[in-house]
Structures are given as C-alpha cells and as structure tokens.
Design a protein around this motif. Structure first.
Motif, PDB file in Angstrom:
ATOM      1  N   UNK A 144       0.828  -1.209   0.000  1.00 56.43           N
ATOM      2  CA  UNK A 144       0.000   0.000   0.000  1.00 56.43           C
ATOM      3  C   UNK A 144       0.865   1.263   0.000  1.00 56.43           C
ATOM      4  N   UNK A 145       1.976   1.214   0.721  1.00 59.47           N
ATOM      5  CA  UNK A 145       2.874   2.370   0.724  1.00 59.47           C
ATOM      6  C   UNK A 145       3.674   2.444  -0.571  1.00 59.47           C
ATOM      7  N   UNK A 146       4.058   1.284  -1.124  1.00 56.14           N
ATOM      8  CA  UNK A 146       4.788   1.274  -2.399  1.00 56.14           C
ATOM      9  C   UNK A 146       3.941   1.865  -3.516  1.00 56.14           C
ATOM     10  N   UNK A 147       2.654   1.559  -3.529  1.00 52.95           N
ATOM     11  CA  UNK A 147       1.766   2.132  -4.547  1.00 52.95           C
ATOM     12  C   UNK A 147       1.733   3.651  -4.435  1.00 52.95           C
TER      13      UNK A 147
ATOM     14  N   UNK B 248       7.286  -6.953  -5.068  1.00 50.97           N
ATOM     15  CA  UNK B 248       7.378  -5.502  -5.202  1.00 50.97           C
ATOM     16  C   UNK B 248       7.859  -5.103  -6.598  1.00 50.97           C
ATOM     17  N   UNK B 249       8.781  -5.882  -7.143  1.00 52.25           N
ATOM     18  CA  UNK B 249       9.311  -5.585  -8.473  1.00 52.25           C
ATOM     19  C   UNK B 249       8.218  -5.661  -9.537  1.00 52.25           C
ATOM     20  N   UNK B 250       7.400  -6.697  -9.464  1.00 61.08           N
ATOM     21  CA  UNK B 250       6.316  -6.836 -10.435  1.00 61.08           C
ATOM     22  C   UNK B 250       5.307  -5.692 -10.295  1.00 61.08           C
ATOM     23  N   UNK B 251       5.002  -5.330  -9.073  1.00 62.53           N
ATOM     24  CA  UNK B 251       4.065  -4.224  -8.861  1.00 62.53           C
ATOM     25  C   UNK B 251       4.609  -2.919  -9.434  1.00 62.53           C
ATOM     26  N   UNK B 252       5.910  -2.704  -9.306  1.00 58.80           N
ATOM     27  CA  UNK B 252       6.522  -1.484  -9.837  1.00 58.80           C
ATOM     28  C   UNK B 252       6.518  -1.480 -11.362  1.00 58.80           C
ATOM     29  N   UNK B 253       6.784  -2.631 -11.971  1.00 57.11           N
ATOM     30  CA  UNK B 253       6.832  -2.699 -13.430  1.00 57.11           C
ATOM     31  C   UNK B 253       5.442  -2.596 -14.048  1.00 57.11           C
ATOM     32  N   UNK B 254       4.431  -3.099 -13.351  1.00 57.53           N
ATOM     33  CA  UNK B 254       3.073  -3.073 -13.900  1.00 57.53           C
ATOM     34  C   UNK B 254       2.514  -1.662 -14.057  1.00 57.53           C
TER      35      UNK B 254
END
Length: 353
Positions: A57-60, A95-101
């Motif tokens: 949630x914070x990474x988003x 986290x990496x996949x969430x960042x790339x998406x």
C-alpha cells in the motif's frame, strides 16, 4: 477474529497512510527521510512486518507520487531511494512486479532524458535500473524493448559526473551479459558512443566493448572507423584503453595469417595494422608521428678509471679520443667498428635513414 496486537498494528498502518495522503511537500520529505533511515537493508518479510502486511500500500503511493511529480523534481531523489529499498530487498519479486506493472521502467528511462532533473536523482534512477536488470533475463529484455539502450547511452554521453557514468557502465555491462536477444543492440549502442565528446564516456565504452566483443564473437564493421578516430584523442585515459582493441579484434591479421578481417580493404587493414604496432610500443604518443628522416647520433662515453701503470693503445697516449673509443669498441654498432681508428667523435659518419 484478529487479536488486539493485530488491530493496533493495522490502526498504525492506516494512520501512517492517512498522514502521507494529507501531507504536503515538506512533510512528505520528512516522512521519506525517516523511512529511508529506519528501513534501509531490510528484507521483504521485515518490511511486511513493519507495515502490518501492507507494505504494498505504501509502495503504490510512492510509485504514484513518482509518476506525478518527477517532472518537477519534487523530492525525486528521496522517492527513488525509498522505492529502491523495496526493489532491492531480499525476496522482493512481488514488489518488483508491482513497480513494473505501473510503468516503472518507462518512468525511470524518461527521467534520464530530462535536463531539469538533478544529476543525483538520475544516478538513483540508474541504480534502480541496475536492480531491475540484475533480476533476470526477462527484465533485461523489458529494458531493451523500452528503448532503454538508446536512453542509457545518450545519458552516458551527456552526464557530467564520473561517478554517475561509472554506474551507467555497470548497467550496460549487465545488459550485455545473459541477454542474447538484445546483446547486439547494446554492442551497437556502445560503438555509437565512441565519437562522443566526453573522454570518460569514451573510456568506459571501450572497456565495455572489450567485454561485449568476447561475448558476441563477431565484429561489427562500423567499429573500424570509430576506433581509428578515437586513436587520435589527446586524453591519456582513452589512449590507455584504445590500443588493446585492434589486436583483440583481429587476432591473426598482424601475423599475416589469412585475409583481412571484417571485409576491410587492404589499405584500411594496413593502416589499422600499422597503428596497432605503433600503439603497442608508444601508447601515450598519439597522434602518431613518423620517425625523423636522418638520425643524429653522438656518443660520449665516460673515461675509465686510471690504471696504476700508464697504458697505450696502438702507440697512442691514454688521453686520446681513440683510446676512449677503442677500449669500449664492443659497445659501438657493427658498421661503426669496421671503419678503423677515429681521431675525434665529431667526425663520426651519420647513418643513412
């Protein structure tokens, strides 16, 4: 039913996220400083424990803020460092996949091309690209498919910081290894960097080209003209890297084995061969100069210690010039020793050029 501790942790997480959502520029900067200080080097499970299983949630929020504010350079360096904590954590594939998406790679590459953004922020962007590239072949191909090689090479040529340029070299070296689909694209991008105006970029490109050459095996014809032009540079650090390239790219040509490589004409191959021989002997005397037409030789040997008894050589006194030369005739050239006795060193003949 959740326990009291779990409810308290969830309450702290919601309070933290609400504080971030309502904070302004200065307040968010303080939040990022505290996050970087307390969570640097943590693993993914530790981050999840810190955020009560809600670290994503914070990474988003970080990635959203990055995409909105990167043009204005608002806390950009701290944002990139905070995202780097998530991406570089152990077991951080989620986290990496969430960042790339959400288009993270495109955002990082676009940051490199903006002139208003500070050099330190661009350096952090390069470090994030390194983390992504080191995660596997699929991610290296994603960077190359996003026109990453061109953006990275242009940034290397324009960067004014040597530390940042060295980070770019590490990234390009990573993209060459374990990336068979796009390694030729990286190789051509390195060749295109050779005519740039930055000596440090030329030096790092030559170092990486040597590595890429051993991986790819074949040589691109366009490298010949670029290498010949770089040979004329006045920067010693570039000269140090450049002379080793010709012999490594044409192993049998200088020994006369077989025809010239790369489909070169005889004149181009001859020029390249002569440059290679000269740079092997005098790597720091470029641009190369031909030897003088007439070689002026003049020898002045020190007199030997006086013996206990006076000598004479061929009936002459020991102080004569011929005695000094005759006692050391083995040191003179062969064509000189055959001329017979000489009366003065000033009358020595000059060898033909």
């Amino acid at each position: 039913m959740t326990s009291i501790k779990e409810q308290a942790a969830i309450s702290r997480l919601l309070s933290f996220l609400q504080e971030w959502d309502n904070a302004g520029k200065v307040a968010r900067s303080h939040i990022l400083d505290k996050f970087i200080e307390t969570n640097r080097g943590k693993t993914a499970p530790e981050l999840e424990q810190e955020f009560s299983q809600g670290a994503s949630l914070f990474l988003v929020r970080l990635t959203t803020s990055l995409r909105i504010t990167y043009v204005t350079d608002s806390c950009l360096e701290k944002l990139l460092r905070s995202i780097g904590i998530f991406l570089s954590a152990v077991s951080s594939n989620r986290y990496l996949i969430e960042f790339l998406e959400v288009g993270g790679v495109l955002t990082l590459l676009e940051i490199l091309g903006l002139e208003k953004i500070k050099e330190e922020a661009k350096k952090e962007s390069i470090k994030l690209l390194q983390v992504i590239a080191n995660s596997g072949r699929t991610y290296k191909e994603l960077i190359c498919e996003s026109y990453g090689v061109r953006s990275i090479a242009e940034f290397l040529a324009k960067s004014k910081s040597e530390e940042t340029q060295e980070e770019v070299q590490v990234l390009l070296d990573s993209l060459v290894h374990g990336n068979p689909k796009y390694q030729n694209q990286v190789y051509k991008g390195l060749i295109a960097l050779l005519p740039c105006e930055s000596p440090k970029a030329q030096q790092l490109s030559l170092q990486t080209i040597r590595t890429a050459q051993s991986i790819i095996g074949t040589t691109h014809p366009s490298i010949v003209d670029c290498v010949l032009k770089v040979l004329g540079t006045m920067h010693l650090e570039v000269q140090y890297e450049d002379p080793a390239l010709p012999s490594s790219m044409k192993p049998g040509f200088l020994q006369g084995e077989g025809p010239p490589l790369w489909g070169l004409s005889a004149s181009s191959a001859d020029i390249l061969g002569r440059l290679d021989r000269w740079t092997t002997i005098q790597p720091f005397l470029l641009p190369l100069q031909p030897p003088p037409p007439v070689l002026q030789l003049r020898f002045a040997f020190p007199a030997p210690p006086r013996p206990a008894q006076p000598w004479s050589v061929k009936g002459r006194e020991e102080d004569s010039d011929e005695w000094r030369l005759g006692s050391r005739s083995s040191l003179l050239p062969r064509w000189w020793r055959g001329l017979g006795p000489l009366t003065s060193t000033s009358a020595l003949p000059q060898p033909s050029s």
